[in-house]
Motif scaffolding. Sequence first.
Motif, PDB file in Angstrom:
ATOM      1  N   LYS A 505       0.976  -1.311  -0.386  1.00  0.00           N
ATOM      2  CA  LYS A 505       0.420  -0.336  -0.247  1.00  0.00           C
ATOM      3  C   LYS A 505       0.916   1.432   0.066  1.00  0.00           C
ATOM      4  O   LYS A 505       0.021   2.478   0.112  1.00  0.00           O
ATOM      5  CB  LYS A 505      -0.939   0.281   1.301  1.00  0.00           C
ATOM      6  CG  LYS A 505      -2.057  -1.127   1.120  1.00  0.00           C
ATOM      7  CD  LYS A 505      -2.986  -1.504   0.258  1.00  0.00           C
ATOM      8  CE  LYS A 505      -4.147   0.316   0.300  1.00  0.00           C
ATOM      9  NZ  LYS A 505      -4.905  -0.257  -0.667  1.00  0.00           N
ATOM     10  N   PHE A 535      -3.598   3.788  -2.736  1.00  0.00           N
ATOM     11  CA  PHE A 535      -1.830   3.321  -1.926  1.00  0.00           C
ATOM     12  C   PHE A 535      -2.328   4.663  -0.208  1.00  0.00           C
ATOM     13  O   PHE A 535      -2.877   5.789  -0.720  1.00  0.00           O
ATOM     14  CB  PHE A 535      -1.342   4.218  -2.919  1.00  0.00           C
ATOM     15  CG  PHE A 535      -0.010   2.950  -3.679  1.00  0.00           C
ATOM     16  CD1 PHE A 535       0.040   2.231  -3.296  1.00  0.00           C
ATOM     17  CD2 PHE A 535      -1.022   3.070  -5.331  1.00  0.00           C
ATOM     18  CE1 PHE A 535       1.212   1.406  -4.873  1.00  0.00           C
ATOM     19  CE2 PHE A 535      -0.130   2.356  -6.057  1.00  0.00           C
ATOM     20  CZ  PHE A 535       0.689   1.405  -5.697  1.00  0.00           C
ATOM     21  N   ASP A 536      -2.275   3.810   0.628  1.00  0.00           N
ATOM     22  CA  ASP A 536      -2.171   4.861   1.900  1.00  0.00           C
ATOM     23  C   ASP A 536      -1.010   5.793   2.174  1.00  0.00           C
ATOM     24  O   ASP A 536      -1.078   7.110   2.974  1.00  0.00           O
ATOM     25  CB  ASP A 536      -1.991   3.541   3.248  1.00  0.00           C
ATOM     26  CG  ASP A 536      -3.125   2.699   3.038  1.00  0.00           C
ATOM     27  OD1 ASP A 536      -4.446   3.056   2.697  1.00  0.00           O
ATOM     28  OD2 ASP A 536      -3.387   1.636   3.779  1.00  0.00           O
TER      29      ASP A 536
END
Length: 694
Positions: A505, A535-536
């Motif tokens: 992520k 994506f974090d």
Amino acid sequence: MNKVVTAETDLTLPDGAADKNPIGVVIPGFGHPKFLAEAIISACEQVIDRQLYIVVVDDGCKFPETAETVQDLMRVYPGKLFYFRQKNTRLPGARNAGIHFLLKLHEAIDSIYFLDADNRLEPYSLQSFRDALGDDPQIGWAYPDIGFFGLSWGTHGFDVRETAPNYSVFKHLVANISEAGSLVRADMFRQGVFFDETMRSGFEDWDFWLSAIGAGFKGVRAQNTGFRYRRRPESMLAEARREADALLGRIRKKHQRLFSSEFVAKCEHKEAPFFAVVISDGEEVYLFSDPLVENTVITKQEFASYIKNWLTNAREFFFPESILAIEAATWNSLKERKQFLRSLFWRLRSQSNGFEYYRVNNGPRFDILFGHSGDELKREATFGAITSSTLRSLIMGDVEFERTVIGKPRRNVITMPLIANNPQEIDEGGVADFPAEISPVKERDIRHVFLSLIHDHEGFQKPLGHMDRRFAGPAAPAVREQLMPVTFGENIAYQPYVCAGPQNKRLLISSNATKLFNLQYSSFIRLLKASKDSFDEVMIALDHKREIEVKAVKIPVGDYPNITDIYTHSIRNIAQEYRAYLHRKLSFYFEHGDIYETSLVMRNAGTVFMLGDTAFLEAHGEARKNGSIGYLWLERDFFERDEELDHAIYKALAFEHALSAIVTDSDDIKKRLSAYGAPVDKIISADEILETVF
């Protein structure tokens, strides 16, 4: 499997047992029938609040006394004791056979205990194990302290070994801290966790517990279980020690995910945080390894208990390697500049030493100057830091030693840039000055925090312990030393750039800083927009040949809060690092040995996008070994001159094998890459790659 032998007699159950699911016991039988009798009797005589089934698995024992012993005891324990004989499969196969038998015997079996034939239990043991196991479905097993008898080192004929008073996955990766004589929740087996029957030379217990960890379970210590382990000079464990290197290699290969840098970093952050931040004007202490992942928050009183446990047994208890003292407003202000926090604590982890003061100033980019000698730093600092080894020496030392250490601190300067929320703020002159909240305080106020920790524990006396009871698990400092450093080759090792969140992520975008805003900005923003839902975290990696102001790059951190890191690396053309490829001279930007530190940042990204002729292309090969997937994006308008584009194309061809794809919308670039041998399937348009990756 041969026919099961049992006695069909009604079982007298304890009061209330009908309302609770039964417990099973598996006893593999192979040799030493006299010991086997003791084990069976100790299991059958349990005082427990539920129904109990014991099955003896005769694993092809060559002694007829084994079957005779069990059949004699079945007359004593009808309906409770079962027996069957099978072809020899060694210990893992015998245990699995017993598990399958019990699961078929009673579909609601609650848990299963494993008792080796030469060990035994006290009458209260299984009740103690079941109480410890509890009802939390994530707790997969309850393990005991090990009470040895037989060939014992204890002066009274026995000794007790504590492998892990507090269960730790982090420790379990280094050594087996759970004896096979544990009570295992049956749901673990229902989810497919069994003993590996190919582990026939030992370490099968450790392998089993690692499989359980991989399935999402963890253990819990069961105290005062009365588990008795017979120590003998020759055993399967002794055989395993002779083959330790081969078995360890096999276990690490089988459980690669558990030994990955991502999983190890997550374990350290949760169970053995490297840093403790003590709020000097508050009651909070923050514990973490990764400053951007949720910290553990405790009180100063609880931290004092941490110190006491650590002083009592540094081998047993994890303790932060670095302790910081900082005011609450300053800590909160630093956290707002999250894009440089990991770099800050990475450098502190790698280079902090003894007792130190740090001054944080505004600057064009992140950097730390260690050992600054300027007079202007004296008497004021932003925060202080002390290593745990120095703290321990001061607690155990005398006043003279304290004066030497505290009186001669190292003073360091941190430069940390301010980043505007968006490009318009810079254009309009809206970037604020360095905030007052991060201004320095008197050194004496910081020093007082550490002196309080020292003086509160002066004269500490380790409490007395029983001479026959000892901690014998993996030493806490050795666990971190063995698992955390990242090694390149045989001799080059670095502290990790710790990211404790999921690697898949996390996106890294790298570019040359001087070209990003002018030439590559639209593609950069395109990646940022696509990253919002996929994506974090987004890490920005910038290389630069001349000194840069990070804020001048105009990274819109306000518009994209998932930007967590901004990492810069100074490069230069290195004459001896030129290489020839396809009759073209290529420039390399990293000196030998310099590339590894930068690759540690990239190793944490699951996906890497490199824009143009960026130095990070050279570091991607090392990151790829850790699972990073790399894409190189080339467009004609990324470059000011044709020769720059030529160089980028030939360098892309040189590194093509390490890339998952080369991204371009230029027909000319596609033709040139294909003409020089790049696979057509590896040359992908921007729309295609964005749809695939994001």
